[in-house]
Design a protein around this motif. Structure first.
Motif, short mmCIF file in Angstrom:
data_model
loop_
_atom_site.label_atom_id
_atom_site.label_comp_id
_atom_site.label_asym_id
_atom_site.label_seq_id
_atom_site.Cartn_x
_atom_site.Cartn_y
_atom_site.Cartn_z
N PRO A 158 0.83 -1.22 0.00
CA PRO A 158 0.00 0.00 0.00
C PRO A 158 0.86 1.25 0.00
CG PRO A 158 0.03 -0.98 2.18
CD PRO A 158 0.74 -1.95 1.28
N ARG A 159 0.37 2.27 -0.67
CA ARG A 159 1.09 3.54 -0.72
C ARG A 159 0.93 4.27 0.60
NH1 ARG A 159 0.18 7.45 -5.74
NH2 ARG A 159 1.32 5.72 -6.71
N VAL A 160 2.01 4.82 1.07
CA VAL A 160 2.00 5.56 2.33
C VAL A 160 2.07 7.05 2.00
CG1 VAL A 160 3.15 5.95 4.52
CG2 VAL A 160 3.13 3.66 3.51
#
Length: 619
Positions: free
Chosen positions: A229-231
Motif C-alpha cells: 500500500p502507498r504511504v
C-alpha cells in the motif's frame, strides 16, 4: 401651460406628437387619435427619463404602443412621438430632429426667457409642413425593389477555366490545379513497366542485410515482492479517526469564553457604511488639474478625459465619442462588465449632449456634477431594505422572519451567514440556522462550529438563559426544501425570531439544482432572498444574477415568482478601488446590495454606500 394642437385630416400613422419639459409640462401636442396618452407619457418619464436605465435606446414600449423620443439637454425639453407598435416607421429620427430645429428656431427667444412656461406655442403649421416633407422623402427612399437579374446577366455565367486562372485570385489551390493541368508534362506508363518496377523494389527489400540486434544487458535477478500500500505523508491511520471525527462535540470545543470577546457590542444598531478610498479632496485635486491651463502633468480619473472639450459652446455626440471610448475602458478596468459599461457611457452621453458650457473654470465642475448625478441615479436601487424593522414587524405578528441565502460555489455563503447572524444577535434577536446544504461534505460541521463560536460570544447567561443561536440539521442527502420547512415550523413553535437558511452552492447553468432552489423558495416563501456573489468577478457576476433570476422565474409555477431581493457582496477587501462588480450587480437587477463582506471576523460586515462607489469609480 398646455397648448393643444388642432386636428388634421392627414394620412399619417402617428397617434400623438408632443413637446414637453423634463418636469412634465406640455408645451405643444398633436393628437390625431383623439384619446388620452397621459399615463403613457408619465410612464416614459418615470421609467426611462428619470432612471436613465434605457435612455440610450430612445425607444419605449407600453402595451400595443411605442414611443420614440429625443432629448434636448440645452433647453431641458423632450420631443416624443407615439404610434402603434406593429408599425415600422423609418423616418422618425429625421422627424424628431427637424421638429427640434424648427421648434427652437421659432421659439428661441421665448424658451430662453423666464416667461416660457406661460407662453402660447402655435407650432401646428410648422409641424404639418415638416411631417409632409419627411414623409415624401421617406417614400422616395423606399422605392420598389430591383428585379432579379437573369442567369445570363450575372457574372457567374461568364466564368470559365481561363477566368479562374487569375493572378489576383484568392484561391491558391485552384491556381495550382490549373497549373498542373496546363503545364505538367504527360507521363505514360504501361502496366508491364509498373509490374517490373514493383518487382525490382521487392527484390531489393528481400536481399537487404539486416543488422544483428544489440545484446541487452543482463539485469540481476530480484526477488518478487507483493503489492504494498502507498504511504501518504501526513496521511494518518485508523487510530486517528477518533480524534479527527468532528460530528460530535468534544469537551475542549465548548471552551470559548474569551474567544474574540473584543468584538462583542461593536455591531449594535444599523450596519456601518463602507468607506472607499476616494474622497472629495481627491476630486478637488482632479478639478484643479483639469481647470489649470498651464499645468503640464497629466491628471488621472474620468475627469481628465474631458480636457479636450475646452472652448466648446455645446457638447455634441461626435465630440464626446472619443472621450466615451476612454471612459468605457476606464470602467472596464474598474471591473465593470462590458455591456454595463456601454450602457453607462450611453447614459452619460445622453445627459451631457447639448449642454452649454460656460467659462473654462466651470467645465470640470459641470462634468463632475453631470457624471455624479447620472451614475448615482442609475446605481441607486429601487428600494432600500431594513431587516431590523422587518424582523420586528414579523416578531409582532408571532412568526419568524426568514432569510434564504443562494449563490454559486465557493463565494462564502456560510461564512457571511455567520457574520449576519452575529449582527442579529448583537441586536438581541434569537436565530435558528437551517443547514440545507446537504451536498457539500463538511457544510453541516462548518455551521455547527459557527454556532458554538457565536454562543460563546453571546452565552445564555447574558440573555436571561436564552440560547441565541441554534442549528437545525438533518444530515446529508435529504430534501433541502423539506428541511427548511421543518426549521421554520420549529422556529415558530419555539418562538425564535429569525431563520437563516443556508443552501448548497450551485452553478447558474445546473438545471436540476436550480429547480431544487426554486422549489425551496416556492414552498417556504421566505421574507428575503439574498444572492451571495464575489466582488472579484466582472462579466460573470451579470451572467450569474441574470440566470439565477431567470431560473427562479421559469421553474416556479406561481404567477408572481419570488426572485432575488438583495445582494451580499463578499471579499470586498481584496479589490482595492475596483468596485465594478457592485455596479454591475446593482444595475442589472435594480436590487440593493444589503451587506458587504470585508474580512474574516464576525464584525467584518458593512453596508454599501452608492456615493462612495461612484467616487471610487471616478477616481
Amino acid at each position: 401651460m398646455t397648448c393643444q394642437g388642432s386636428e388634421y385630416n392627414s394620412s399619417t400613422m402617428l397617434d400623438y406628437v408632443v413637446v414637453f419639459t423634463k418636469g412634465g409640462i406640455v408645451l405643444w401636442d398633436y393628437n390625431s387619435a383623439e384619446r388620452s396618452y397621459t399615463s403613457c407619457i408619465n410612464n416614459l418619464i418615470r421609467s426611462v427619463i428619470l432612471e436613465e436605465r434605457n435612455a440610450d435606446s430612445k425607444y419605449f414600449e407600453e402595451d400595443n404602443l411605442a414611443i420614440q423620443f429625443k432629448l434636448d439637454n440645452e433647453l431641458d425639453l423632450v420631443y416624443a412621438v407615439i404610434f402603434q407598435k406593429i408599425i415600422k416607421l423609418n423616418y422618425l429620427d429625421t422627424l424628431l430632429f427637424e421638429m427640434q430645429q424648427d421648434f427652437k428656431r421659432k421659439f428661441a427667444e421665448v424658451l430662453t426667457s423666464v416667461r416660457k412656461l406661460y407662453s402660447t406655442y402655435d407650432f401646428n403649421e410648422e409641424f404639418q409642413n415638416t411631417l409632409t416633407t419627411v414623409e415624401k422623402s421617406a417614400k422616395k427612399v423606399s422605392r420598389a425593389p430591383k428585379q432579379m437579374r437573369s442567369y445570363n446577366e450575372s457574372t457567374k455565367s461568364k466564368k470559365n477555366v481561363a477566368s479562374m486562372y487569375d493572378e489576383n485570385s484568392k484561391n491558391e489551390s485552384a491556381k495550382k490545379v490549373i497549373q498542373e493541368i496546363y503545364k505538367q508534362p504527360e507521363i505514360s506508363l504501361t502496366n508491364e513497366n509498373i509490374i517490373f518496377e514493383n518487382r525490382k523494389k521487392l527484390m531489393e527489400k528481400m536481399t537487404a542485410k539486416k543488422s544483428p540486434p544489440e545484446p541487452k544487458p543482463k539485469t540481476p535477478t530480484s526477488e518478487k515482492t507483493g503489492k504494498k500500500p502507498r504511504v501518504w505523508d501526513l496521511g494518518g491511520s485508523t487510530k486517528d479517526a477518533v480524534i479527527l471525527d468532528r460530528s460530535k462535540d468534544q469537551p475542549q470545543d465548548v471552551q470559548y469564553k474569551n474567544v474574540q470577546s473584543n468584538i462583542v457590542g461593536t455591531m449594535q444598531g444599523r450596519i456601518r457604511d463602507l468607506e472607499v478610498e476616494s474622497d472629495d479632496d481627491n476630486m478637488q485635486i482632479e478639478e484643479e488639474k483639469i481647470s489649470s491651463s498651464n499645468s503640464t502633468p497629466k491628471s488621472s480619473g474620468i475627469l481628465s478625459y474631458f480636457k479636450v472639450i475646452v472652448g466648446s459652446k455645446k457638447l455634441s455626440r461626435a465630440e464626446l465619442q472619443s472621450i466615451l471610448e476612454k471612459m468605457r475602458d476606464h470602467l472596464i478596468s474598474k471591473n465593470v462588465a462590458a455591456d454595463i459599461a456601454n450602457k453607462l457611457c450611453d447614459s452619460v452621453a445622453t445627459n451631457l449632449e447639448g449642454k452649454s458650457l460656460g467659462t473654462f473654470d466651470s467645465i470640470a465642475s459641470l462634468v463632475k456634477n453631470s457624471l455624479t448625478t447620472s451614475l448615482v441615479r442609475i446605481l441607486s436601487p429601487k428600494r432600500r431594505l431594513d431587516i431590523i424593522r422587518d424582523a420586528l414587524e414579523a416578531k409582532s405578528s408571532n412568526r419568524p422572519y426568514t432569510i434564504t441565502f443562494c449563490g454559486v460555489n465557493g463565494v462564502g455563503k456560510s461564512t457571511n451567514l455567520a457574520k449576519i447572524c452575529f449582527w442579529l444577535i448583537e441586536n438581541d434577536f434569537s436565530v435558528l440556522i437551517a443547514a440545507c446544504d446537504t451536498f457539500r461534505a463538511g457544510a453541516v460541521e462548518q455551521l455547527r462550529t459557527h454556532t458554538r463560536h457565536l454562543n460563546a460570544l453571546h452565552p445564555p447567561e447574558r440573555h436571561n438563559g436564552r440560547t441565541m443561536v441554534q442549528l437545525y440539521e438533518k444530515g446529508y442527502g435529504k430534501d433541502a426544501a423539506g428541511i427548511a420547512m421543518e426549521a421554520i415550523k420549529f422556529a415558530h413553535d419555539t418562538c425564535i425570531d429569525i431563520v437563516l437558511v443556508d443552501t448548497a452552492g450551485r452553478m447558474q447553468d445546473n438545471e436540476p439544482l436550480m429547480r431544487s432552489l426554486s422549489k425551496l423558495i416556492k414552498v417556504n416563501d421566505p421574507d428575503l432572498v439574498l444572492f451571495v456573489g464575489e466582488a472579484l468577478v466582472g462579466n460573470e457576476a451579470v451572467d450569474q444574477l441574470v440566470k439565477f433570476n431567470q431560473s427562479l422565474a421559469d421553474y416556479s409555477s406561481n404567477e408572481n415568482p419570488h426572485i432575488i431581493d438583495g445582494i451580499v457582496l463578499t471579499k470586498f477587501d481584496t479589490i482595492d478601488d475596483k468596485v465594478g462588480a457592485a455596479i454591475s450587480m446593482t444595475y442589472i437587477t435594480g436590487q440593493p446590495i444589503v451587506f458587504v463582506g470585508t474580512g474574516q471576523t464576525y464584525s467584518d460586515l458593512k453596508a454599501l454606500n452608492v456615493n462612495a462607489v461612484v467616487r471610487a469609480l471616478m477616481k
